[in-house]
Motif scaffolding. Sequence first.
Motif, short mmCIF file in Angstrom:
data_model
loop_
_atom_site.label_atom_id
_atom_site.label_comp_id
_atom_site.label_asym_id
_atom_site.label_seq_id
_atom_site.Cartn_x
_atom_site.Cartn_y
_atom_site.Cartn_z
N THR A 447 0.93 -1.13 -0.19
CA THR A 447 -0.01 0.05 0.10
C THR A 447 0.80 1.30 0.02
OG1 THR A 447 -1.76 -1.21 1.46
CG2 THR A 447 -1.82 1.18 1.17
N GLU A 448 0.65 2.31 -0.72
CA GLU A 448 1.17 3.35 -0.47
C GLU A 448 -0.01 4.52 -0.68
OE1 GLU A 448 4.44 4.53 -2.99
OE2 GLU A 448 5.25 2.42 -3.28
N LEU A 458 -0.57 12.09 -6.65
CA LEU A 458 -1.68 12.42 -5.71
C LEU A 458 -2.94 11.28 -5.81
CD1 LEU A 458 -2.25 16.11 -6.55
CD2 LEU A 458 -1.22 15.20 -4.62
N ALA A 459 -2.19 10.13 -5.39
CA ALA A 459 -3.10 8.93 -5.67
C ALA A 459 -2.69 8.01 -4.48
CB ALA A 459 -2.65 8.09 -6.72
N GLY A 460 -3.78 7.10 -3.80
CA GLY A 460 -3.24 6.24 -3.02
C GLY A 460 -4.09 4.72 -3.09
N VAL A 461 -3.24 3.86 -3.30
CA VAL A 461 -3.55 2.42 -3.81
C VAL A 461 -2.84 1.33 -2.80
CG1 VAL A 461 -2.92 0.77 -5.71
CG2 VAL A 461 -3.29 3.25 -6.24
N GLY A 462 -3.89 0.31 -2.72
CA GLY A 462 -3.37 -0.82 -1.74
C GLY A 462 -3.69 -1.89 -2.74
N THR A 518 -7.43 -3.17 -2.42
CA THR A 518 -7.83 -3.24 -0.77
C THR A 518 -7.94 -1.92 -0.20
OG1 THR A 518 -5.37 -3.56 -0.39
CG2 THR A 518 -6.61 -5.42 -0.61
N ARG A 519 -7.24 -0.85 -0.97
CA ARG A 519 -7.19 0.20 -0.40
C ARG A 519 -7.20 1.58 -1.37
NH1 ARG A 519 -4.36 2.44 4.67
NH2 ARG A 519 -5.55 4.39 5.11
N THR A 548 0.44 2.74 -9.61
CA THR A 548 0.32 1.37 -9.64
C THR A 548 1.09 0.36 -9.83
OG1 THR A 548 -2.36 1.80 -10.06
CG2 THR A 548 -1.38 -0.56 -10.75
N PRO A 549 2.22 0.51 -10.84
CA PRO A 549 3.17 -0.28 -10.95
C PRO A 549 4.10 -0.24 -9.96
CG PRO A 549 2.87 1.00 -13.16
CD PRO A 549 1.97 1.50 -11.95
N LEU A 550 4.55 0.78 -9.00
CA LEU A 550 5.23 0.60 -8.13
C LEU A 550 4.66 -0.28 -6.83
CD1 LEU A 550 6.45 4.28 -7.69
CD2 LEU A 550 7.62 2.26 -8.39
N VAL A 551 3.18 -0.13 -6.61
CA VAL A 551 2.71 -0.89 -5.58
C VAL A 551 2.61 -2.34 -5.93
CG1 VAL A 551 0.46 -1.25 -4.35
CG2 VAL A 551 1.39 1.14 -4.90
#
Length: 669
Positions: A447-448, A458-462, A518-519, A548-551
């Motif tokens: 998750t980041e 400016l995005a949060g992705v899990g 998930t997040r 997304t690619p990093l997460v």
Amino acid sequence: MRTLNLGILAHVDAGKTSLTERLLYAAGVIDEVGSVDAGSTQTDSLALERRRGITIKSAVVSFTIGTGGDATTVNLIDTPGHPDFIAEVERVLSVLDGAVLVVSAVEGVQAQTRVLMRTLRRLRIPTLVFVNKLDRGGADLDAVVDQLATKLTPRIVPMGTAEHQGTKDAVFRPFRERDDGFRARLLDVLADGDDALFADYVEDPASVPYRRLRRALARQTRQARVHPVFAGSAITGAGVGELTTGIARLLPSTAAAAATEQAAGPPRATVFKVERGPAGEKIAYVRMVAGTLRTRDRLSAGKVTAISVFDDGDAVPRAEVVAGRIAKVWGLAGVRIGDALGEAAAGDRADAPGHHFSPPTLETVVVPCRAREKGRLHAALAQLAEQDPLIDLRQDDVRQEVSVSLYGEVQKEVVQATLAEEYGIDVEFRESTTIHVERLTGTGAATELIKDDGNPFLAGVGLRLEPAAPHDGVTFELEIELGSLPLAFIRAIDETARETLRQGLHGWQVPDCRVVLTRSQYWPRQSHAHATFDKSMSSTAGDFRGLTPLVLMTALREAGTRVHEPIHRFELELPADTLGQVLPALARLRAVPGTPSPTGSAYVLDGDLPAAHVHALQQQLPSLTRGDGVLETRFDRYQPVQGEPPDRPRTDHDPLHRKEYLLRVTRRV
């Protein structure tokens, strides 16, 4: 008038295209039979096909069997026989009502014959078998019929016998009711698939009328449960009349009344071929499943500007095409092979997922001989990929290279010749390498969020990655609350995750896994007072595509992957006295053979062989077996690589190395 969409399939050199020519001649569509050797056939229209004497692209022609109310319009699709072009065959299968499988009376059942029949039976496509080349020296119909029963399926029905085999006077004599044994053989095969017929057969075989057997034969053939066998010669025309009658009477066709009823609904069609016209425009070959498609109709792929329907040997311009027919359609700029046009319906065979044949297992880098033509090369290969999606064009922006996936060396030669002749681009190929895949060994999550250290987006992705079963593909699922993230951002994560998984930890595709969101976190669209939209304080789809690619790669590292190599199943028939030479050679190629089975003065040996060594075995076999060895191979599965796994150079911005990735994506760390 009835309509039948018929495929002609065969192992290379079995005489498939010659049979197509003979059928067209018999129907009066052409004035003389073309020759494959002379390059004068109707369906091999490409200059490259005429020069090499092989079919490379599927081609459609039309002819009529019978007259009046009993007439049947046959849309015949001639397909390639060489295994390097099996993708062309795969695309045709979804539009067929029936098929004719051509087998040589001299060579008999060959490797590609088995692959094709296995697929036709699995898809339940009604199929007739035509044993060709009765006029050739060494022809043996009885031996081929035995091979059909033992190597393909026991549910075959020989429809006649051959006389004067191996000579120009060879003929096919169809069985009649009074012929010894024919009625009994019909009863044996047909009763096995008909309970009522079986009961009457047990009670009194003589009481079953011959007319009832013929009706049962037609019914079970249309249900793809039995396969009548005809024979003859496409060159002399022997047996072709009996085959034509069998096509009309035994294969399923769409009656005019049924077609009229189906034509009343909205248009539904399947795209099985795409080509470019003289002006570079896209031309889609479609099989109408239902409804009526008209010029000026608007579809998701574009507006229909012109239609040509196949009729009497050629494509004739029409204002519309109805259910059951095959047509060429112009104006669909966004169309792709495999597309379902209009409203898809459950039960349409074209909607079935997955491939019928094995995927390509080789890839190679294509290099232009003139460096300045790199841009033209990529555009040309992109057009070829429209016609053959399994080419799987890969652009390496880092090394400025393009690579393609292939089935074999012959396909490589054809691509090279096509680029030279149609696009004026001379190319060279690097050595072909085997395509591997990566499979997850566990579950991983990462998750980041916005303002996390090191996250400039400016995005949060899990995301959580979970292994899936082979052939399940990549699936994307949500664990976040619906409505908590705009749909455009969810779509951006989904698309980017699938694209990123084309290159795993070792650079190979990760084909089967579940990606779970998930997040999520985002900043709504904002602006300064009395000002326009401000990107610096609002999330965009680009933020999610960048993060997304990093997460995903962090989760992939935690899950772990293992590289798998393609394995072929082989069957090798060889002289008994060469077994001692062949076994050590197989060991050097990492083959795992089974126990040899003696068959007269020969052995049959089967086992597993890494795809990387198939070509080497094909090259060594003639010297190992004095030219008498017969090898059949087919893709079977992927299995884990033993030892150090091979790496493939990455062609993306490499999210495995964060600093370099951010430098390339955001121009800052």
